[in-house]
Design a protein around this motif. Structure first.
Motif, PDB file in Angstrom:
ATOM      1  N   LYS A   1      -0.277   0.745  -8.162  1.00  0.00           N
ATOM      2  CA  LYS A   1      -0.155   1.920  -9.317  1.00  0.00           C
ATOM      3  C   LYS A   1       0.577   3.004  -8.687  1.00  0.00           C
ATOM      4  O   LYS A   1       1.454   3.734  -9.108  1.00  0.00           O
ATOM      5  N   GLN A   2      -0.002   3.474  -7.559  1.00  0.00           N
ATOM      6  CA  GLN A   2       0.462   4.723  -6.797  1.00  0.00           C
ATOM      7  C   GLN A   2       1.711   4.585  -6.278  1.00  0.00           C
ATOM      8  O   GLN A   2       2.638   5.626  -6.462  1.00  0.00           O
ATOM      9  N   VAL A   3       2.382   3.560  -5.899  1.00  0.00           N
ATOM     10  CA  VAL A   3       3.665   2.942  -5.509  1.00  0.00           C
ATOM     11  C   VAL A   3       4.490   3.686  -6.831  1.00  0.00           C
ATOM     12  O   VAL A   3       5.427   4.383  -6.416  1.00  0.00           O
ATOM     13  N   GLU A   4       4.453   2.945  -7.785  1.00  0.00           N
ATOM     14  CA  GLU A   4       5.227   3.252  -9.071  1.00  0.00           C
ATOM     15  C   GLU A   4       5.531   4.873  -9.379  1.00  0.00           C
ATOM     16  O   GLU A   4       6.342   5.264  -9.881  1.00  0.00           O
ATOM     17  N   GLU A   5       4.144   5.451  -9.059  1.00  0.00           N
ATOM     18  CA  GLU A   5       3.888   6.568  -9.709  1.00  0.00           C
ATOM     19  C   GLU A   5       4.533   8.042  -8.713  1.00  0.00           C
ATOM     20  O   GLU A   5       4.739   8.978  -9.001  1.00  0.00           O
ATOM     21  N   HIS A   6       4.646   7.397  -7.423  1.00  0.00           N
ATOM     22  CA  HIS A   6       5.012   8.028  -6.452  1.00  0.00           C
ATOM     23  C   HIS A   6       6.385   8.000  -5.791  1.00  0.00           C
ATOM     24  O   HIS A   6       6.608   8.219  -4.360  1.00  0.00           O
ATOM     25  N   GLY A   7       7.341   7.272  -6.561  1.00  0.00           N
ATOM     26  CA  GLY A   7       8.964   7.145  -6.097  1.00  0.00           C
ATOM     27  C   GLY A   7       9.036   5.925  -5.378  1.00  0.00           C
ATOM     28  O   GLY A   7      10.247   5.627  -4.850  1.00  0.00           O
ATOM     29  N   GLY A   8       8.137   4.932  -5.252  1.00  0.00           N
ATOM     30  CA  GLY A   8       8.211   3.662  -4.749  1.00  0.00           C
ATOM     31  C   GLY A   8       8.783   2.657  -5.729  1.00  0.00           C
ATOM     32  O   GLY A   8       8.729   2.936  -6.988  1.00  0.00           O
ATOM     33  N   LYS A   9       8.938   1.344  -5.345  1.00  0.00           N
ATOM     34  CA  LYS A   9       9.253   0.347  -6.101  1.00  0.00           C
ATOM     35  C   LYS A   9       8.522  -1.056  -5.509  1.00  0.00           C
ATOM     36  O   LYS A   9       8.514  -1.097  -4.659  1.00  0.00           O
ATOM     37  N   VAL A  10       8.183  -1.645  -6.942  1.00  0.00           N
ATOM     38  CA  VAL A  10       7.462  -2.720  -6.522  1.00  0.00           C
ATOM     39  C   VAL A  10       8.422  -3.990  -6.501  1.00  0.00           C
ATOM     40  O   VAL A  10       8.988  -4.105  -7.510  1.00  0.00           O
ATOM     41  N   LEU A  11       8.390  -4.586  -5.516  1.00  0.00           N
ATOM     42  CA  LEU A  11       9.437  -5.816  -5.333  1.00  0.00           C
ATOM     43  C   LEU A  11       9.045  -7.114  -5.595  1.00  0.00           C
ATOM     44  O   LEU A  11       9.390  -7.851  -6.301  1.00  0.00           O
ATOM     45  N   GLN A  12       7.395  -7.330  -5.434  1.00  0.00           N
ATOM     46  CA  GLN A  12       6.666  -8.395  -5.751  1.00  0.00           C
ATOM     47  C   GLN A  12       5.350  -8.018  -6.034  1.00  0.00           C
ATOM     48  O   GLN A  12       4.609  -7.409  -5.252  1.00  0.00           O
ATOM     49  N   ARG A  13       5.063  -8.375  -7.224  1.00  0.00           N
ATOM     50  CA  ARG A  13       3.668  -7.883  -7.901  1.00  0.00           C
ATOM     51  C   ARG A  13       2.524  -8.444  -6.938  1.00  0.00           C
ATOM     52  O   ARG A  13       2.860  -9.264  -6.037  1.00  0.00           O
ATOM     53  N   ILE A  14       1.387  -8.108  -7.172  1.00  0.00           N
ATOM     54  CA  ILE A  14       0.305  -8.545  -6.418  1.00  0.00           C
ATOM     55  C   ILE A  14       0.048 -10.292  -6.663  1.00  0.00           C
ATOM     56  O   ILE A  14       0.123 -10.555  -7.763  1.00  0.00           O
ATOM     57  N   HIS A  15       0.044 -10.993  -5.545  1.00  0.00           N
ATOM     58  CA  HIS A  15      -0.006 -12.273  -5.571  1.00  0.00           C
ATOM     59  C   HIS A  15      -0.884 -13.058  -4.606  1.00  0.00           C
ATOM     60  O   HIS A  15      -1.201 -12.090  -3.457  1.00  0.00           O
TER      61      HIS A  15
ATOM     62  N   GLY B   1      -5.754 -13.794   1.210  1.00  0.00           N
ATOM     63  CA  GLY B   1      -5.920 -12.566   0.451  1.00  0.00           C
ATOM     64  C   GLY B   1      -4.949 -12.494  -0.282  1.00  0.00           C
ATOM     65  O   GLY B   1      -4.341 -13.475  -1.164  1.00  0.00           O
ATOM     66  N   PHE B   2      -4.600 -11.146  -0.749  1.00  0.00           N
ATOM     67  CA  PHE B   2      -3.546 -10.709  -1.784  1.00  0.00           C
ATOM     68  C   PHE B   2      -2.557  -9.576  -1.197  1.00  0.00           C
ATOM     69  O   PHE B   2      -3.049  -8.868  -0.352  1.00  0.00           O
ATOM     70  N   ARG B   3      -1.260  -9.676  -1.647  1.00  0.00           N
ATOM     71  CA  ARG B   3      -0.474  -8.747  -1.186  1.00  0.00           C
ATOM     72  C   ARG B   3       0.389  -8.412  -2.408  1.00  0.00           C
ATOM     73  O   ARG B   3       0.691  -9.164  -3.253  1.00  0.00           O
ATOM     74  N   ALA B   4       1.125  -7.179  -2.083  1.00  0.00           N
ATOM     75  CA  ALA B   4       2.184  -6.863  -2.884  1.00  0.00           C
ATOM     76  C   ALA B   4       3.252  -6.473  -2.046  1.00  0.00           C
ATOM     77  O   ALA B   4       3.051  -5.604  -1.056  1.00  0.00           O
ATOM     78  N   ILE B   5       4.496  -6.786  -2.115  1.00  0.00           N
ATOM     79  CA  ILE B   5       5.624  -6.297  -1.289  1.00  0.00           C
ATOM     80  C   ILE B   5       6.351  -4.847  -2.381  1.00  0.00           C
ATOM     81  O   ILE B   5       6.500  -5.201  -3.188  1.00  0.00           O
ATOM     82  N   VAL B   6       6.408  -3.850  -1.376  1.00  0.00           N
ATOM     83  CA  VAL B   6       7.052  -2.580  -2.196  1.00  0.00           C
ATOM     84  C   VAL B   6       7.874  -2.058  -1.286  1.00  0.00           C
ATOM     85  O   VAL B   6       8.098  -2.086  -0.082  1.00  0.00           O
ATOM     86  N   LEU B   7       8.803  -1.192  -1.870  1.00  0.00           N
ATOM     87  CA  LEU B   7       9.702  -0.458  -1.129  1.00  0.00           C
ATOM     88  C   LEU B   7       9.090   1.021  -1.247  1.00  0.00           C
ATOM     89  O   LEU B   7       8.501   1.643  -2.267  1.00  0.00           O
ATOM     90  N   ASP B   8       8.949   1.820  -0.158  1.00  0.00           N
ATOM     91  CA  ASP B   8       8.593   3.248  -0.043  1.00  0.00           C
ATOM     92  C   ASP B   8       9.742   4.110  -0.630  1.00  0.00           C
ATOM     93  O   ASP B   8      10.934   3.391  -0.773  1.00  0.00           O
ATOM     94  N   PRO B   9       9.612   5.234  -1.047  1.00  0.00           N
ATOM     95  CA  PRO B   9      10.755   5.996  -1.434  1.00  0.00           C
ATOM     96  C   PRO B   9      11.792   6.383  -0.502  1.00  0.00           C
ATOM     97  O   PRO B   9      12.824   6.678  -0.640  1.00  0.00           O
ATOM     98  N   GLU B  10      11.364   5.911   0.776  1.00  0.00           N
ATOM     99  CA  GLU B  10      12.601   6.037   1.926  1.00  0.00           C
ATOM    100  C   GLU B  10      13.503   4.674   2.023  1.00  0.00           C
ATOM    101  O   GLU B  10      14.371   4.594   2.787  1.00  0.00           O
ATOM    102  N   GLY B  11      12.938   3.637   1.334  1.00  0.00           N
ATOM    103  CA  GLY B  11      13.836   2.445   1.494  1.00  0.00           C
ATOM    104  C   GLY B  11      13.222   1.246   2.159  1.00  0.00           C
ATOM    105  O   GLY B  11      13.894   0.151   2.346  1.00  0.00           O
TER     106      GLY B  11
ATOM    107  N   VAL C   1      -9.236  -9.052  -1.314  1.00  0.00           N
ATOM    108  CA  VAL C   1      -9.685  -9.276  -2.740  1.00  0.00           C
ATOM    109  C   VAL C   1      -8.735  -8.560  -3.864  1.00  0.00           C
ATOM    110  O   VAL C   1      -7.905  -7.440  -3.172  1.00  0.00           O
ATOM    111  N   ASP C   2      -8.583  -9.165  -4.875  1.00  0.00           N
ATOM    112  CA  ASP C   2      -7.583  -8.502  -5.746  1.00  0.00           C
ATOM    113  C   ASP C   2      -8.351  -7.524  -6.752  1.00  0.00           C
ATOM    114  O   ASP C   2      -8.745  -7.957  -7.898  1.00  0.00           O
ATOM    115  N   SER C   3      -8.514  -6.401  -6.407  1.00  0.00           N
ATOM    116  CA  SER C   3      -9.195  -5.244  -7.068  1.00  0.00           C
ATOM    117  C   SER C   3      -8.637  -4.086  -6.854  1.00  0.00           C
ATOM    118  O   SER C   3      -7.993  -3.950  -5.892  1.00  0.00           O
TER     119      SER C   3
END
Length: 117
Positions: free
Chosen positions: A76-90, A96-106, A115-117
């Motif tokens: 949630k913080q990624v999306e609110e602070h200039g990043g982008k979610v490439l792969q949602r939590i899976h 365990g679990f991961r989400a792949i994201v882009l930071d604002p720098e690319g 755990v998924d929490s």
């Protein structure tokens, strides 16, 4: 054993990157000077370094950063602070679990939690 002992995360805008990572990872990040250059040292054995020509969002090393027991908030913080979610939590069972994201720098990074929490 078999731990990543250090990672340099290239950035274009150090202040923006410090803000993003401190909020997403819920930690303090200390800006320092090394060899006359500003860097930001993260508590997980990584540093944000100004190196705009080294950023690659579609390939290269994928660094996993722990956001243990708060992966949903971190995404949630990624999306609110200039990043982008490439792969949602899976799931990456049994690890365990991961989400792949882009930071604002690319930079492409993986947020990880057992755990998924």
């Amino acid at each position: 054993m078999n731990q990543i002992v250090w990672a340099d995360i290239p950035v274009r805008d150090l202040k923006r990157a410090i803000n993003f990572y401190s909020i997403v990872l819920n930690c303090e990040i200390e800006q320092q000077e090394q060899d006359g250059k500003a860097i930001a040292v993260m508590p997980n054995s990584a540093a944000l370094v100004v190196a705009p020509n080294e950023i690659s969002s579609d390939s290269g090393i994928l660094i996993y950063i722990s956001v243990e027991k708060r992966i949903r908030d971190a995404v949630k913080q990624v999306e609110e602070h200039g990043g982008k979610v490439l792969q949602r939590i899976h799931t990456i069972a049994p690890y365990g679990f991961r989400a792949i994201v882009l930071d604002p720098e690319g930079n492409r990074i993986a947020l990880h939690s057992s755990v998924d929490s």
